[in-house]
Structures are given as structure tokens and as C-alpha cells.
Scaffold this motif. Structure first.
Motif, PDB file in Angstrom:
ATOM      1  N   VAL A 111     -65.465  61.945   4.232  1.00 44.96           N
ATOM      2  CA  VAL A 111     -65.903  62.259   2.978  1.00 44.96           C
ATOM      3  C   VAL A 111     -64.814  62.448   2.058  1.00 44.96           C
ATOM      4  CG1 VAL A 111     -66.019  64.936   3.309  1.00 44.96           C
ATOM      5  CG2 VAL A 111     -67.603  64.040   1.735  1.00 44.96           C
ATOM      6  N   THR A 112     -63.542  63.041   2.310  1.00 49.75           N
ATOM      7  CA  THR A 112     -62.459  63.257   1.350  1.00 49.75           C
ATOM      8  C   THR A 112     -62.113  61.854   0.878  1.00 49.75           C
ATOM      9  OG1 THR A 112     -61.608  64.964   2.785  1.00 49.75           O
ATOM     10  CG2 THR A 112     -60.109  64.113   1.031  1.00 49.75           C
ATOM     11  N   GLY A 113     -62.285  60.868   1.807  1.00 51.83           N
ATOM     12  CA  GLY A 113     -62.004  59.381   1.330  1.00 51.83           C
ATOM     13  C   GLY A 113     -62.781  58.850   0.092  1.00 51.83           C
ATOM     14  N   THR A 114     -63.997  59.358  -0.066  1.00 51.28           N
ATOM     15  CA  THR A 114     -64.812  58.841  -1.151  1.00 51.28           C
ATOM     16  C   THR A 114     -64.911  59.969  -2.064  1.00 51.28           C
ATOM     17  OG1 THR A 114     -66.888  59.753   0.192  1.00 51.28           O
ATOM     18  CG2 THR A 114     -66.375  57.506   0.409  1.00 51.28           C
ATOM     19  N   SER A 115     -65.115  61.222  -1.959  1.00 44.19           N
ATOM     20  CA  SER A 115     -65.282  62.063  -2.931  1.00 44.19           C
ATOM     21  C   SER A 115     -63.972  62.178  -3.921  1.00 44.19           C
ATOM     22  CB  SER A 115     -65.608  63.539  -2.559  1.00 44.19           C
ATOM     23  OG  SER A 115     -67.085  63.486  -2.004  1.00 44.19           O
ATOM     24  N   TYR A 116     -62.847  62.183  -3.027  1.00 42.26           N
ATOM     25  CA  TYR A 116     -61.466  62.265  -3.757  1.00 42.26           C
ATOM     26  C   TYR A 116     -60.632  60.920  -3.500  1.00 42.26           C
ATOM     27  CZ  TYR A 116     -63.330  66.782  -4.591  1.00 42.26           C
ATOM     28  OH  TYR A 116     -64.086  67.739  -4.950  1.00 42.26           O
TER      29      TYR A 116
END
Ligand code: WTA
Length: 572
Positions: free
Chosen positions: A259-264
Motif C-alpha cells: 500500500v505504501t507504494g500506491t498511496s505514497y
């Protein structure tokens, strides 16, 4: 439990005046007004992330700097707009439409980012899969989501059991050579034939946008669903936590499979119109420092395991590079040891800003802000507009320094809206009325800083990656020699935790180092490398409840040399 150590403010930050002031005036509705849709109601997050900046005259600004061992490419916002439009048309031509699930299973490359944006532009739901997944992990996720299309590479296709996935109709191959049979398409060829004008699908803000599969302590991975509305949180946390400004060069080291790689790694930087650096390939200290130096990265978002590895690589490596462009450093995903914060100060001359959130929360909820003193070891304070608290099992807020459930008042813009096809699992998070219960335990100090204590379930966090013990155990017992398996997270100085498996062998098998290695490889090649147990211990018998459930709590106590606690439910 007092925390004396303080790291003073270095730069006051650019977008938030002061934390207290931001908090007292905060209103999510005001954030929405940045976007044109707040009065029309219709929205598309990929349009807001890319096309909006082209319309504002920033079409020639660099949106993406991509590099790996062999490629180095730059894309402007205009180019990303056109390429994602093309990909949207490719999908439409195949009959993919709003609400359909489209997955990407490929290394971090520009094609991945184009696919994500194009999928969202036609209102379909994007599902990113981590490239290290092996067949069983890929199958579970594509099966559960009933994905109709998959973007992948010829090499990774070997791990996609296409014949066992009746819903999967279209496979788009990046870098395919030669003739393709029906149902298979060349990404490059389809793109070259597609128009760069696209009729964007305008959707409701509550329409689904992205599914991330993540692990719990029981059952198969869960499909956490986020909607377009999450962009409000991505945008504002990008401003206030990442401290993004127009001329920033931003690098988030996470893979979009997490998720960090998409949201941020996608939404927050591009919603803020900032240049986004993506580095493909594996971690290496030289490679990472080179990336910071070469692209003059100003804002750097990474994770504790990476910082610990950089720390163990030593200061001599740091000294080889000019890191003076770096202004703001952040960390997420696992506890950030105070020691790492001190090392960051000494070596980079920078504070590392820890922050806390989860796949399910969609965006940052607790953070250290540039304007705030850091107390090393603390995750910081709730984002303005977020009410975080430590509560007991009845939902009572607990006083400072009392450990309890870390919980968030519902709702907030990027809160998950569904666990795909599993409403019971979804409800478990909201079992205490008015609260989202995170599954983490923490306490708050008298200044309102939050301190992480641990998971309340058996979920393993290895190198910042969430692994469900059940998934690993299920794979282990498929091995012919394994009768029973129990899996725990064992504390590790670099990786936070490593996966340790306790195994009882079937009759006729003898413990040996070769067998350990064979079992490890079995999980590695069938599930995922990061899910393979680094340590295996053979036991004649594993502790089980009378109903036959392996008691991981007892395994953990064995491992740590702690008392095993209440054993009244154990068999024998
Ligand atoms: C853990 C990653 C300590 C936590 C964005 C949480 C943390 C889980 C921190 C979510 C932090 C995340 N300090 N622990 N700053 N941030 N965690 O879903 O246990 O991959 O529940 O999301 O990571 O992991 P996930």
C-alpha cells in the motif's frame, strides 16, 4: 515511563503553520475544494493526479523519473496523461469496464504506473501484486477478486495458473516477443494502436478504485478495497506529512505491490503535482545513495528495515555521496528504533520522521511533522482531522501511559470501504461502535504522542512486509514431509521480525539440514521468497488446542524463553 529525549525542529515545514493550529481549524471539506469535483460530485482520481496538472499548464513538468540497471527514462505529466489514456483505450477495446478488476503483476517499471493510471481512468478497479509472489499467492488473489485482465511479463506469466482462473480473460504482456495466442496481447503493440484521447469514466467518489491484498492472522489474504475519495487523504497527508512542494523531487522506496507504494508512491506525490522518482531493482546501499544524489531527491520516504540495512552498511558508504539535496526523511511500516533516529541525525544530519498507518487505513493517520519535536521511538501525533485513541475492549478511552487497542474514530476519507467478498471480516474491525480497531497495541504519553507496542494478533511484520502465518503454514503442510506446522515472527535486529516455522514431520522422515532447506525452497518457490521461513525447528509434536488449532502463542513463548501462560485449552 517518561521520555526525556527530544529532537528539536530542523525546518519548520512549508505547508502547515503549526500542528495545533492546523488541528483546531481542520475540515476535510476544505481539502476537497482543491479539486473541481467538489461541486459536481463526479470524480476520477487518476485525472486529478495527472490530467489536472496538464490543464493547469504543467504538462511539460517531469512527473516520473524511472531508473534501473538498464533503463533511465523521464515522463512529463502530459506524456503520462497520454499514455494512461492509451492504456484506458486498450482495456476498453477488450471490453473491460467500470468495476471490473484489472491486476498488475510485474516489476516496478513505467509500464506498471501507466497501467495503474489507465485502469483507474476507465473506472475499473486496479489490483497490484508484488512481483515476488509465486503461483499459490498469485492464484489466491486473482481467484478471490475474479480479475478479468492481468498485465504481466512473459517471465512472470509462468507463475499465473491461467487455466485455473476462469474469470481471467485477457493477459497483456509487457515485452512479449513473437506471435501470441488468443486472449494474450502485446502491451507495446496494443498501446501503439490506441488513441491518446480518452473519454474518462467519471465516477462517484465512493466508487471503488484499488484493491490491496493483505494478511491477517487467520484465513487467506483479504482484499482491502479503497475508493476514489481516498485521494483527499493522499493529497493532504502529502502536503503536511511528506511536506511536498511544487519543486520537490520525491522518492518513495516502496513497491506498488504494497500500500505504501500506491498511496505514497503514486497518489500523494502526483495529486500534489510533484516529480516522482522510481528506482527499479533490488536494494543496495550504493544504489540507493546514488539515486538520492543523481536525481537530487529532496523528500525521501522509506522503511525501518532499509534504514537499519543502510546503518549496518556504515558511514563510509554515505561519505561517498553528496546527499545535500535531501530536506525531509520519513519512515513507515514497522517500529523505528530510537537508535536509527539518532544515527540518521548523526550521519545524514536529518531527522527521520516516523509515521503510522495500515493497508486498511489507506493513508497516514499518525505522524511526526516537520513543525514538531520528535521523541525518538514515538510514531507521533494524529493527523489533523483524525481522532486516534487508546481504548479498552468496551470502547472507553484510556488515560496516558495505559496500553490498549490503538483505535481511530470512524470514518475518514481513505478508510477501507470493504473487504472483498468478506463482510464478516470487515465488520471485525468495527466491532466497537464508532471505532476502527487497528489490531495494534500502543499507549499515548501526556503530550499526546503515540508509542507502538506490538500486534495483538499473530500477523508477522518482516522487513515491513505483512505476512499471515496461516498462509505460510498452509503451504508448509503441502510438503510431503510435513505433518504439522506453526509459524511465528521471531525478533530480528535488522528485519524487525523473521519468519520461524516449527514443524512436526510425518512418519518415516528424519530431521536434517537438507530437509530444512528443501522445505524452505518449497515455500519460496510456491508462495513468495519473503514468506519463506528463515528458520525451521523440528519438534516431535506441536502444542495444540483440544480443537486442533496450533497454539502460536506457546511457540512464541518457547522461542523467547518466556512462560507459556494459561495452557488449559491445550490437548493432553
Ligand atoms: C505496522 C503499512 C510501528 C503496524 C503502511 C501496522 C508500524 C502494520 C508502523 C501495517 C510504525 C506500520 N511503527 N509499526 N510507524 N507503521 N506499522 O498494512 O503493526 O503493510 O498494523 O501497512 O505495520 O502494515 P501494512
Amino acid at each position: 515511563m517518561t521520555h526525556e529525549e527530544r529532537v528539536p525542529v530542523q525546518t519548520t515545514g512549508n505547508n502547515m503553520s503549526s500542528y495545533e493550529e492546523a488541528r483546531s481549524h481542520f475540515d476535510w471539506k476544505q481539502v476537497e475544494q482543491t479539486f473541481s469535483w467538489h461541486h459536481t460530485g463526479k470524480v476520477n482520481a487518476a485525472y486529478e493526479a495527472i490530467d489536472r496538472h496538464v490543464e493547469a499548464g504543467k504538462g511539460n513538468k517531469t512527473a516520473l523519473i524511472y531508473s534501473d540497471a538498464v533503463r533511465e527514462e523521464r515522463y512529463t505529466f502530459l506524456q503520462l496523461k497520454e499514455k494512461s489514456n492509451q492504456f484506458g483505450n486498450v482495456l476498453r477495446k477488450l471490453g473491460v469496464s467500470k468495476g471490473d478488476r484489472v491486476f498488475v503483476f510485474m516489476p516496478r517499471t513505467p509500464e506498471l504506473y501507466v497501467s495503474v493510471l489507465g485502469t483507474i481512468k476507465i473506472g475499473a478497479i486496479i489490483g497490484p501484486l508484488f512481483e515476488a509472489f509465486m503461483e499459490a499467492a498469485v492464484k489466491d488473489r486473482l481467484e478471490n477478486s475474479e480479475a478479468v485482465a492481468l498485465v504481466t511479463t512473459p517471465a512472470l506469466l509462468e507463475r499465473v495458473p491461467v487455466d485455473a482462473l476462469p474469470h481471467l480473460k485477457h493477459i497483456i504482456l509487457v515485452g512479449a516477443v513473437g506471435e501470441l495466442v488468443e486472449g494474450y496481447y502485446s502491451f507495446e503493440e496494443e498501446m501503439s494502436q490506441a488513441s491518446s484521447d480518452l473519454d474518462i469514466e467519471w465516477v462517484d467518489r465512493e466508487d471503488p478504485m484499488i484493491i490491496h491484498y493483505t494478511s491477517g492472522s487467520t484465513g487467506k489474504p483479504k482484499g482491502v478495497l479503497h475508493v476514489h475519495n481516498a485521494m483527499i487523504q493522499h493529497y493532504q497527508t502529502g502536503k503536511w506529512v511528506l511536506d511536498l512542494q511544487d519543486d520537490d523531487i520525491y522518492w518513495c522506496t516502496a513497491d506498488p505491490g504494497w500500500v505504501t507504494g500506491t498511496s505514497y508512491g503514486i497518489f500523494a506525490p502526483w495529486l500534489n503535482g510533484v516529480t516522482n522518482v522510481v528506482r527499479g531493482g533490488r536494494f543496495s546501499p550504493d544504489d540507493w545513495y546514488q539515486t538520492l544524489e543523481k536525481y537530487k531527491v529532496t523528500v525521501w520516504y522509506s522503511a525501518p528495515t532499509a534504514f537499519r540495512m543502510l546503518m549496518s552498511a556504515g558511514e563510509s558508504v554515505v561519505k561517498k555521496y553528496d546527499l545535500s539535496s535531501v530536506r525531509h526523511v520519513l519512515s513507515v511500516g514497522e517500529p523505528l528504533n530510537p537508535e536509527v533516529v539518532r544515527w540518521g541525525l548523526k550521519t545524514y544530519g536529518k531527522r527521520i520522521h516516523d509515521n503510522w498507518w495500515m493497508t486498511e487505513t489507506g493513508g497516514i493517520l499518525i505522524s511526526n511533522y516537520p513543525q514538531m519535536e520528535i521523541k525518538p521511538g514515538s510514531m507521533g501525533k494524529p493527523f489533523p482531522g483524525i481522532h486516534a485513541a487508546i481504548i479498552d475492549d468496551e470502547g472507553n478511552e484510556l488515560p496516558p501511559y495505559t496500553m490498549g487497542n490503538l483505535a481511530i474514530r470512524t470514518p475518514w476519507p481513505s478508510m477501507m470501504r470493504q473487504i472483498w467478498k468478506n463482510p464478516e471480516k470487515y465488520q471485525e474491525y468495527f466491532r466497537i461502535p464508532g471505532w476502527y480497531v487497528s489490531g495494534d497495541s500502543a499507549y499515548m504519553d501526556e503530550d499526546g504522542y503515540f508509542w507502538f507496542q506490538g500486534r495483538l494478533d499473530d500477523v508477522i511484520n518482516t522487513s515491513g512486509e505483512r505476512v499471515g502465518p496461516f498462509e505460510v503454514e498452509s503451504k508448509l503442510v503441502e510438503h510431503h514431509a510435513v505433518a504439522e506446522a506453526g509459524v511465528i515472527g521471531k525478533p530480528d535486529a535488522i528485519r524487525g521480525e523473521i519468519i520461524k516455522a516449527f514443524i512436526a514431520l510425518r512418519e518415516g522422515y528424519e530431521p536434517s539440514e537438507e530437509l530444512k532447506e528443501e522445505i524452505r525452497q518449497f515455500v519460496k518457490t510456491r508462495l513468495a521468497a519473503h514468506a519463506a521461513p528463515r528458520e525451521i525447528e523440528f519438534r516431535d509434536k506441536l502444542p495444540k488446542t483440544r480443537s486442533g488449532k496450533i497454539m502460536r502463542r506457546v511457540l512464541k513463548a518457547w522461542e523467547l524463553g518466556l512462560p507459556t501462560g494459561d495452557l488449559s485449552t491445550m490437548e493432553d
